[in-house]
Structures are given as C-alpha cells and as structure tokens.
Design an enzyme around this catalytic site. Structure first.
Site, PDB file in Angstrom:
ATOM      1  N   THR A 157      16.365  54.103  11.643  1.00 21.95           N
ATOM      2  CA  THR A 157      15.274  54.809  12.322  1.00 21.95           C
ATOM      3  C   THR A 157      14.931  54.156  13.660  1.00 21.95           C
ATOM      4  OG1 THR A 157      12.864  55.166  12.197  1.00 21.95           O
ATOM      5  CG2 THR A 157      13.734  53.415  10.848  1.00 21.95           C
ATOM      6  N   TYR A 209       7.693  49.647   6.942  1.00 15.43           N
ATOM      7  CA  TYR A 209       8.758  50.654   6.880  1.00 15.43           C
ATOM      8  C   TYR A 209       9.890  50.299   7.852  1.00 15.43           C
ATOM      9  CZ  TYR A 209      11.292  54.889   8.070  1.00 15.43           C
ATOM     10  OH  TYR A 209      12.291  55.779   8.353  1.00 15.43           O
TER      11      TYR A 209
END
Ligand code: UDP
Length: 327
Positions: free
Chosen positions: A117, A141
């Site tokens: 990501t 995350y």
C-alpha cells in the site's frame, strides 16, 4: 493457463482478481476465512474456508492444488482499527504472511504476489511518489504492510520465494457487469459513502478537512479502478512465473483527484448533488498521495486503463444499487 491460489479471494480486490483470472483462462482456488469476505462473491473457483494463520491447511491446499503462484490479499486494511487494535493487524497481516511463506516453502511454491500500500510511505512531501521514496508509515496498518514486504525479502533470500509487492493507491469502483463489488461493514471509504449520501442512506457526506494545502483545500488521492488492480496482479504473476526478480511497484493512475472532485463526479453519476458538510480533518490523512507510474509500466508493462473518475463511480453506483436490492 496457470493455477493461482488467491487468499482473500472472497473480498473486494480478491474477488475482482479471481474473476479476471477465470475470464482469462486460469484456474483459481480461493482461500478465505470469510471474516471480512463474502461467500456469495466466490464465483470463480472453489473455496477453502480457512485462516491464513493455519499453516497446515494452507500447506495441504497448496500440495493438492499445486498453484504456480499465490496471490495474497487476505489482510485487514482499516487505518483507524489498526490504531485501536494493533495486535489484530500484526497478527493477521504479518503473522498470516509468515504462515503463507512457510507453507509455500514446504509445498515448493515459489511465486508470491502480495498486496502492499501507499500507506507504507507515510506522508512524503514530494509528489508523485516513486518506489524509492523512503518508507516511513505513520500507523500500525502501514507498518504491518511494510513488515510484510521485509518478511517477503527475507524469504526470497533464504528460500528463493520471489515476490512482487504491489503498493496500491486508492482502490475503487466495481465490476462493470455487477457480478462482484465492494461490501464493507462499516463502510469508511469516500466513494461508497458519497453514493450512500446520494441515495439518502446517510444524511450527508462528511468532508474530512477543507484547509489542506491543496487547490480546493480537500485531500488529493490517486483513485484506481479495482479491475486495473486485478490486471496488474495477473501481470505481476506472469512476470514472476517468467523468472522475474522480486520487486515492488506502485499501482496508481499518476493523477490526483480531490475529495471535492470525487463529490462532483458522484453528483454527475447519481444525477443530483451529493449532500455534504464540512467536518474536521481525519487524523493521519496526508494532504496528497499520487503514484509515480513509470516503474509499473517498465517492469510489468502495465498501466491503468479503466480509471476515469466518472466511469469508476458509475461502476460503483451500478453495484451499490444492485447490492442494496439484494435482500
Ligand atoms: N474522506 C472524506 N469523507 C469520508 C471518507 C473519506 O472526506 O467520509 C476523505 C479522506 O479524508 C481521504 C479521502 O477521502 O482524504 C479518501 O479516503 P478513503 O477512506 O476512501 O481512503 P484512504 O485514502 O483513507 O485509503
């Protein structure tokens, strides 16, 4: 024609990729514990309903199915949740990836496409973001995804498992045929929430911050259609199966859109303005995230082709209307 084990294949990006694989003549085995995925979205290939941290079941599935590559989507992906429950994120995202790599080592499967990501970059100040930008994530995350990349590199070094880490920017849109789509509960993402506001399911879309240093004051993101992501995964798998070295590439369009741009496009698609209100900034949101796309073109011979904002939002609207009529 290849065989692909798709972890998280009952989820949003996973189910679109499973469809794209099947449509292009490949065989798919979905491996998903259905904690966030949906059984009715497993339409392209069989389902093994199990957890990625269950290394024994994974290894058995790999020995039986003999995949040429594993495409690994199964992970938690909410920034806010990762802040309040880091254990969940490190355990599933990092521990799950370790388990997959162990099973691959034992079952002698040597190609892994792994979801990463743009959150691994944190808040870089230079746009667009190239792959050699220092990775400095600002939440659990993003850190869990960066750790996944490190773990993959170590397994390449030790066991020869090559990987392609795909760093997504903002995944959006849905299958234009309406056979699969985005179904999160709760739904935190901008485009589905804008459509919920357009349809009256929520009273208004909150614009999180209008005082950012951007032309209209709202955050800028690089919105990429989920089917463009799906084709990139297949390109990544074929690259590895062809002997390509481990690498990491960004997946984006190279163009930014602001929250207001998205609302305008959603209004055009829905045929009426989207009710909205100005709200405070959401903690942890960088002002701008836009991908540099040259490396994806060079390494994977891939570029986004379906990510025009109005088209993206109409595919999402089509799915929203259909999925809300489901029950
Ligand atoms: N956003 C917003 N209102 C919402 C949801 C999101 O203004 O209800 C903004 C958010 O602050 C960010 C952009 O829309 O700038 C995209 O957010 P999303 O949650 O869709 O994806 P993220 O960028 O967090 O991965």
């Amino acid at each position: 024609m290849g065989r692909f084990l798709v972890t998280g294949g009952a989820g949003y990006i996973g189910s679109h990729t499973a469809k794209m694989l099947a449509k292009t003549g490949h065989e798919v085995l979905v491996y998903d514990n259905l904690s966030r995925g949906h059984r009715d979205l497993v339409k392209w290939g069989h389902l093994v309903e199990a957890d990625i941290r269950d290394t024994t079941t994974l290894r058995e599935a790999m020995r039986w199915f003999r995949p040429e590559a594993v495409i690994h989507f199964a992970a938690f992906a909410y920034v806010g949740e990762s802040v309040t429950n880091p254990h969940m994120y490190y355990d599933n995202n990092v521990g799950g990836t370790l388990s997959i790599l162990k099973a691959m080592t034992d079952a002698k499967v040597s190609n892994l496409i792994v979801s990463s990501t743009c959150a691994t970059y944190g808040q870089p100040d230079r746009m667009p973001i190239t792959e050699d930008t220092p990775q400095a994530p600002i939440n659990p995350y993003g850190r869990s995804k960066l750790m996944m990349e490190h773990v993959c590199r170590d397994f390449d070094h030790a066991h020869g498992i090559r990987h392609m880490a795909l760093r997504y920017f903002n995944a959006c849109g849905c299958d234009p045929d309406g056979e699969t789509g985005e179904r999160h509960d709760p739904e935190p993402h901008l485009i589905p929430r804008a459509l919920m506001a357009a349809a009256g399911e929520i009273d208004a879309l909150d614009i999180f911050g209008s005082d950012y240093p951007t032309p209209d004051g709202t955050c800028i993101r690089d919105y990429i259609h989920v089917n463009d992501l799906a084709t990139a995964h297949i390109a990544g798998a074929l690259y590895l199966m062809d002997g390509g070295a481990s690498d990491a590439v960004n997946l984006g369009t190279g163009h930014g859109a602001s929250v207001k741009d998205v609302l305008d496009a959603a209004g055009r698609v829905a045929g009426k303005p989207v009710p909205h209100r100005m709200s405070p900034r959401r903690p942890g949101d960088p002002a701008e995230l836009v991908a540099a796309v040259a490396k994806a073109r060079r390494v994977l011979n891939w570029q986004a082709g379906n990510s025009d904002l109005d088209q993206v939002i109409s595919s999402a609207w089509n799915w929203y209307v259909k999925d809300r009529g489901r029950t």
